[in-house]
Design an enzyme around this catalytic site. Structure first.
Site, PDB file in Angstrom:
ATOM      1  N   CYS A  70      -2.251 -14.514  -3.199  1.00 37.88           N
ATOM      2  CA  CYS A  70      -2.010 -14.910  -1.811  1.00 37.88           C
ATOM      3  C   CYS A  70      -2.173 -16.414  -1.642  1.00 37.88           C
ATOM      4  O   CYS A  70      -2.344 -16.909  -0.529  1.00 37.88           O
ATOM      5  CB  CYS A  70      -2.943 -14.157  -0.857  1.00 37.88           C
ATOM      6  N   ARG A  91       0.836  -1.206   0.000  1.00 37.77           N
ATOM      7  CA  ARG A  91       0.000   0.000   0.000  1.00 37.77           C
ATOM      8  C   ARG A  91       0.871   1.256   0.000  1.00 37.77           C
ATOM      9  O   ARG A  91       0.584   2.231  -0.709  1.00 37.77           O
ATOM     10  CB  ARG A  91      -0.944  -0.009   1.205  1.00 37.77           C
ATOM     11  N   ASP A 133     -15.819  -4.575  -5.080  1.00 35.62           N
ATOM     12  CA  ASP A 133     -15.801  -5.741  -4.202  1.00 35.62           C
ATOM     13  C   ASP A 133     -17.207  -6.331  -4.185  1.00 35.62           C
ATOM     14  O   ASP A 133     -18.184  -5.639  -4.502  1.00 35.62           O
ATOM     15  CB  ASP A 133     -15.356  -5.364  -2.786  1.00 35.62           C
ATOM     16  N   SER A 134     -17.310  -7.595  -3.797  1.00 39.17           N
ATOM     17  CA  SER A 134     -18.620  -8.249  -3.742  1.00 39.17           C
ATOM     18  C   SER A 134     -19.225  -8.201  -2.350  1.00 39.17           C
ATOM     19  O   SER A 134     -20.237  -8.859  -2.094  1.00 39.17           O
ATOM     20  CB  SER A 134     -18.511  -9.710  -4.211  1.00 39.17           C
ATOM     21  N   ASP A 191      -6.078  -7.623  -6.195  1.00 40.03           N
ATOM     22  CA  ASP A 191      -5.701  -8.286  -4.937  1.00 40.03           C
ATOM     23  C   ASP A 191      -6.784  -9.298  -4.579  1.00 40.03           C
ATOM     24  O   ASP A 191      -7.529  -9.117  -3.615  1.00 40.03           O
ATOM     25  CB  ASP A 191      -5.535  -7.241  -3.828  1.00 40.03           C
TER      26      ASP A 191
END
Length: 391
Positions: A333, A193, A241-242, A293
């Protein structure tokens, strides 16, 4: 275990057993001592090493010393945040234990049979090592099921509000330790970030797309960078985003950090990322900077092939939306996806998209999420900074 790898798999055990979490002596086929380990009768990882020293006693004093050493090690790094990972499982000699500090509160995940058996001892040791009084348990990750353990959440020591605001690199981020992902937030992306904020400051991004944005950490970083460059006016940021609750918190970060009323245009879309990327391509939209991400697509190597297709698809779409000279920060990730394989996936995505790019940087987890030389599986977070070549 002769190379001090902390795991013993079920298939490697010829004989022996114990109760869940019980300390066992691990020996080679010829009876030579290898390690003291916590036994897990339900897991494919049948034993996790506490110590490779034969004379070591695995007791409360030993665990207290390991906790103190892990906490002290965080002083080696300039983390620029009061959100810190103080125990990172195997890397800190406490296999299956994750502990994050948010201000004056610890949040712990007890994810293996060994640390579950020693939970009370570990809780007291962690509070003593940090000088804090509050510890919230978030032992609700899927890893507990594989250890034959049920999910547990709630205050383990002390109590207080679960909504917390932390400071990171000069900006503020809010979270809820009771409902947020993992222990409440993704501290591992702290350095990435900050790097994104630096890129935003130097390149003065005008159009930013943050995919799988969760609570908008990268969005805040971009705005902080633009503010430092006196370039907020006219900036357009789209966060996708969901999870509507996550997006509401992301939107709240604008006011929390004083970005409202600064001439920016901010969209927060509750939608499927793949769908949005395709829609933006059809609309002819482009961006100077994109962040990908996504969640863990491949928890183990067995899922790698399916995950590779998913990673390739989102990277292909994102590269199509990236302006020439634009910057893509893309991450995996997934422990089942190696750094080399991830690079190949992104390269293949670029070929299919008809886009060429430079690998400008490689990114990884912040240093309070260490990887040891004996445990390469600890390198779960991989990131690339890709700069699209000018036409």
């Amino acid at each position: 275990m002769q190379r001090r790898h902390p795991w013993v798999f079920e298939s490697a055990i010829a004989r022996g057993g114990a109760d869940s979490g019980e300390t066992v002596r691990v020996e080679s086929h010829d009876g030579a001592f290898l390690a003291w380990a916590a036994f897990s009768p339900a897991s494919k990882i049948r034993a996790r090493a506490w110590s490779f020293v034969e004379t070591q006693r695995i007791d409360a004093a030993f665990l207290a010393s390991v906790c103190a050493r892990a906490v002290a090690a965080r002083g080696l790094f300039d983390l620029q945040s009061d959100g810190v990972r103080v125990v990172h499982g195997e890397a800190d000699g406490l296999p299956g234990l994750i502990v994050d500090r948010y201000g004056d509160t610890l949040v712990a995940q007890f994810l293996s049979a060994g640390v579950e058996r020693w939970k009370d001892v570990l809780a007291d040791a962690l509070l003593k090592a940090t000088g804090l009084a509050k510890l919230y348990e978030r032992s609700d990750a899927s890893g507990r099921e594989r250890e034959g353990l049920k999910p547990v959440t709630g205050w383990l020591r002390g109590d207080g509000p679960t909504a917390i605001v932390i400071r990171e690199h000069g900006w503020k981020l809010s979270l809820d330790i009771a409902t947020g992902h993992k222990t409440g937030f993704y501290l591992d992306q702290r350095d990435s970030r900050q790097r994104f904020a630096e890129l935003a400051q130097h390149r003065r991004f005008r159009r930013v797309l943050n995919c799988f944005c969760y609570t908008g950490g990268f969005t805040v970083a971009a705005l902080a960078g633009l503010k430092a460059a006196n370039a907020l006016q006219g900036a357009q940021l789209v966060s996708v985003d969901s999870s509507l609750p996550a997006l509401e918190r992301a939107r709240g970060h604008l006011a929390l950090n004083g970005f409202e009323g600064q001439g920016i245009e901010a969209e927060f879309l509750d939608a499927n990322v793949n769908t949005v990327l395709r829609e933006f391509i059809d609309q002819g939209r482009t961006f100077d900077a994109i962040v990908l991400d996504p969640p863990k697509f491949a928890p183990t190597a067995a899922h790698a092939e399916r995950a590779a297709r998913a990673y390739k698809d989102i990277n292909r779409l994102a590269l199509k939306l990236l302006e020439p000279g634009g910057v893509l920060l893309t991450f995996s990730c997934s422990g089942g996806i190696s750094a080399d394989l991830f690079h190949k996936i992104v390269a293949s995505a670029g070929i299919d998209a008809g886009v060429d790019g430079y690998i400008a940087e490689r990114l990884g987890a912040a240093p309070d999420h260490p990887m040891t030389i004996e445990f390469p599986e600890g390198e779960y977070l991989k990131g690339l900074v890709v700069v699209r070549k000018p036409a």
